[in-house]
Motif scaffolding. Structure first.
Motif, PDB file in Angstrom:
ATOM      1  N   GLN A 254     -43.777 -12.261  17.974  1.00 56.06           N
ATOM      2  CA  GLN A 254     -43.194 -13.585  17.838  1.00 56.06           C
ATOM      3  C   GLN A 254     -41.859 -13.458  17.102  1.00 56.06           C
ATOM      4  O   GLN A 254     -41.569 -12.444  16.464  1.00 56.06           O
ATOM      5  CB  GLN A 254     -44.136 -14.505  17.057  1.00 56.06           C
TER       6      GLN A 254
ATOM      7  N   ARG B  81     -41.052 -14.711  14.432  1.00 52.73           N
ATOM      8  CA  ARG B  81     -41.271 -14.509  12.995  1.00 52.73           C
ATOM      9  C   ARG B  81     -41.464 -13.026  12.658  1.00 52.73           C
ATOM     10  O   ARG B  81     -41.269 -12.635  11.505  1.00 52.73           O
ATOM     11  CB  ARG B  81     -42.465 -15.315  12.505  1.00 52.73           C
ATOM     12  N   ASP B  82     -41.817 -12.199  13.662  1.00 52.18           N
ATOM     13  CA  ASP B  82     -41.974 -10.770  13.392  1.00 52.18           C
ATOM     14  C   ASP B  82     -40.629 -10.113  13.088  1.00 52.18           C
ATOM     15  O   ASP B  82     -40.563  -9.173  12.289  1.00 52.18           O
ATOM     16  CB  ASP B  82     -42.662 -10.082  14.576  1.00 52.18           C
TER      17      ASP B  82
ATOM     18  N   ALA C 206     -38.207 -11.636  11.539  1.00 51.95           N
ATOM     19  CA  ALA C 206     -37.965 -12.065  10.164  1.00 51.95           C
ATOM     20  C   ALA C 206     -38.849 -11.295   9.178  1.00 51.95           C
ATOM     21  O   ALA C 206     -38.413 -10.958   8.074  1.00 51.95           O
ATOM     22  CB  ALA C 206     -38.207 -13.563  10.034  1.00 51.95           C
ATOM     23  N   LYS C 207     -40.079 -11.021   9.577  1.00 47.59           N
ATOM     24  CA  LYS C 207     -40.988 -10.280   8.693  1.00 47.59           C
ATOM     25  C   LYS C 207     -40.481  -8.862   8.443  1.00 47.59           C
ATOM     26  O   LYS C 207     -40.589  -8.333   7.331  1.00 47.59           O
ATOM     27  CB  LYS C 207     -42.396 -10.258   9.293  1.00 47.59           C
TER      28      LYS C 207
ATOM     29  N   LYS D  16     -37.633  -9.169   6.012  1.00 46.58           N
ATOM     30  CA  LYS D  16     -38.129  -9.447   4.666  1.00 46.58           C
ATOM     31  C   LYS D  16     -38.724  -8.187   4.032  1.00 46.58           C
ATOM     32  O   LYS D  16     -38.488  -7.911   2.843  1.00 46.58           O
ATOM     33  CB  LYS D  16     -39.178 -10.553   4.725  1.00 46.58           C
TER      34      LYS D  16
ATOM     35  N   SER E 112     -35.796 -18.422  12.063  1.00 49.33           N
ATOM     36  CA  SER E 112     -37.062 -17.770  11.699  1.00 49.33           C
ATOM     37  C   SER E 112     -36.945 -17.089  10.341  1.00 49.33           C
ATOM     38  O   SER E 112     -37.910 -17.052   9.569  1.00 49.33           O
ATOM     39  CB  SER E 112     -37.477 -16.758  12.769  1.00 49.33           C
TER      40      SER E 112
ATOM     41  N   ARG F 250     -37.345 -19.655   7.652  1.00 52.86           N
ATOM     42  CA  ARG F 250     -38.759 -20.032   7.480  1.00 52.86           C
ATOM     43  C   ARG F 250     -39.536 -18.984   6.690  1.00 52.86           C
ATOM     44  O   ARG F 250     -40.562 -19.298   6.088  1.00 52.86           O
ATOM     45  CB  ARG F 250     -39.403 -20.274   8.846  1.00 52.86           C
ATOM     46  N   GLU F 251     -39.051 -17.746   6.694  1.00 51.57           N
ATOM     47  CA  GLU F 251     -39.679 -16.686   5.898  1.00 51.57           C
ATOM     48  C   GLU F 251     -39.096 -16.624   4.488  1.00 51.57           C
ATOM     49  O   GLU F 251     -39.348 -15.668   3.754  1.00 51.57           O
ATOM     50  CB  GLU F 251     -39.507 -15.329   6.596  1.00 51.57           C
TER      51      GLU F 251
END
Length: 307
Positions: A230, A232-233, A235-236, A239, A280, A283-284
């Motif tokens: 996704q 968000r991955d 962004a992960k 991070k 994204s 959001r993280e």
């Protein structure tokens, strides 16, 4: 729209036999300031000389495909000049150092033609060294004598050393030997996605200490091993890199046009949807300052020092 830099795309290589369909309007709307274009050849039969000829053809094609809105640059100063004129900059890179075929003279030859980054290996052993591999013995192998000498030559000329695709042993040799920051133009965090193409936490820390950067790769396979990746991955991974190696190590290396998706898989279609990536990250809880560094600041710092 804020400016950003992409350290790796295969658009030029993917379209080498046809008109270079760069969607200038999408690039302008995305805010991209500098796009690295990889000259890539898959030399399956080890015919490195043929591969070198193909790369020369790609370089020539890129020169002829420039427009008033997209111009090749070979230095940080030229990029800055284009920025002031609202012109998108393009920088030529080589993905697959094997085409040098052990000939040191080809490094300055490529430099004169505008190439400013060499991805030392792709997925095969070559004159530089060994590729990333699931075979631990191969992964432990370092640079060959040619590769070690070439690192010094690239430092002197002002060419970026790219360790994406390289074996772990080769990575550590580059860290040890290079007098300038090195880059992993399109590699993610191995802690989050255990693929040999990605970097371990120790490698990320060493890259950061060297003043280099790792470009977040958008290929789902390098973001998540199981299940659908996704947004968000991405962004992960950003991070995680910040947490283990600091906010100065993260950049963008999309790998657009360099991978195929599973049938029916929905994913980022290209630069036109890059805003989704920035959203994204927000959001993280990645800060605006950190996002600015990821988008352009960290890449600019490296280019200022090396080019």
């Amino acid at each position: 729209m804020k400016a950003w830099v992409d350290l790796h795309c295969d658009t030029l290589s993917a379209l080498e036999n046809s008109h270079l369909h760069i969607d200038i309007e999408s690039m302008k709307k995305s805010g991209i300031s500098l796009q690295f274009f990889a000259c890539f050849v898959n030399v399956l039969d080890g015919n490195w000389e043929y591969g070198y000829q193909k790369v020369e053809n790609m370089i020539q094609k890129m020169y002829t495909e420039q427009t008033t809105e997209l111009q090749l640059v070979s230095s940080h100063k030229e990029w800055e000049k284009n920025e002031k004129s609202n012109v998108i900059s393009a920088l030529l890179t080589l993905e697959e150092g094997g085409i040098l075929n052990g000939k040191y003279s080809r490094i300055p030859e490529l430099y004169r033609k505008g190439v400013r980054l060499i991805t030392l290996t792709w997925n095969y052993e070559n004159c530089f060294g060994y590729p990333n591999s699931s075979n631990r013995n191969i992964m432990r192998k370092g640079l060959k004598s040619f590769g070690k000498e070439a690192v010094g030559q690239m430092n002197q000329l002002g060419m970026l050393i790219d360790v994406s695709h390289l074996s772990d042993g080769g990575f550590w040799d580059c860290i040890k030997l290079s007098k300038k920051p090195i880059v992993a133009s399109h590699s993610n965090a191995r802690s989050l996605c255990n693929h040999p193409r990605n970097l371990t936490d120790k490698m990320l820390q060493a890259l950061s200490e060297k003043g280099g950067v790792a470009g977040l790769n958008f290929y789902p396979r390098f973001l998540k091993r199981e299940g659908d990746a996704q947004l968000r991955d991405i962004a992960k991974h950003a991070k995680h890199m910040i947490q283990v190696a600091g906010e100065d190590v993260v950049a963008i290396g999309t790998d657009f046009a360099g991978y195929d998706l599973e049938k029916g898989q929905k994913w980022i279609s290209g630069v036109s949807e890059i805003e989704l990536v920035w959203d994204s990250m927000k959001r993280e809880h990645i800060t605006e300052r950190q996002i600015d560094k990821i988008m352009i600041g960290n890449a600019r710092r490296v280019l200022q020092e090396v080019l």
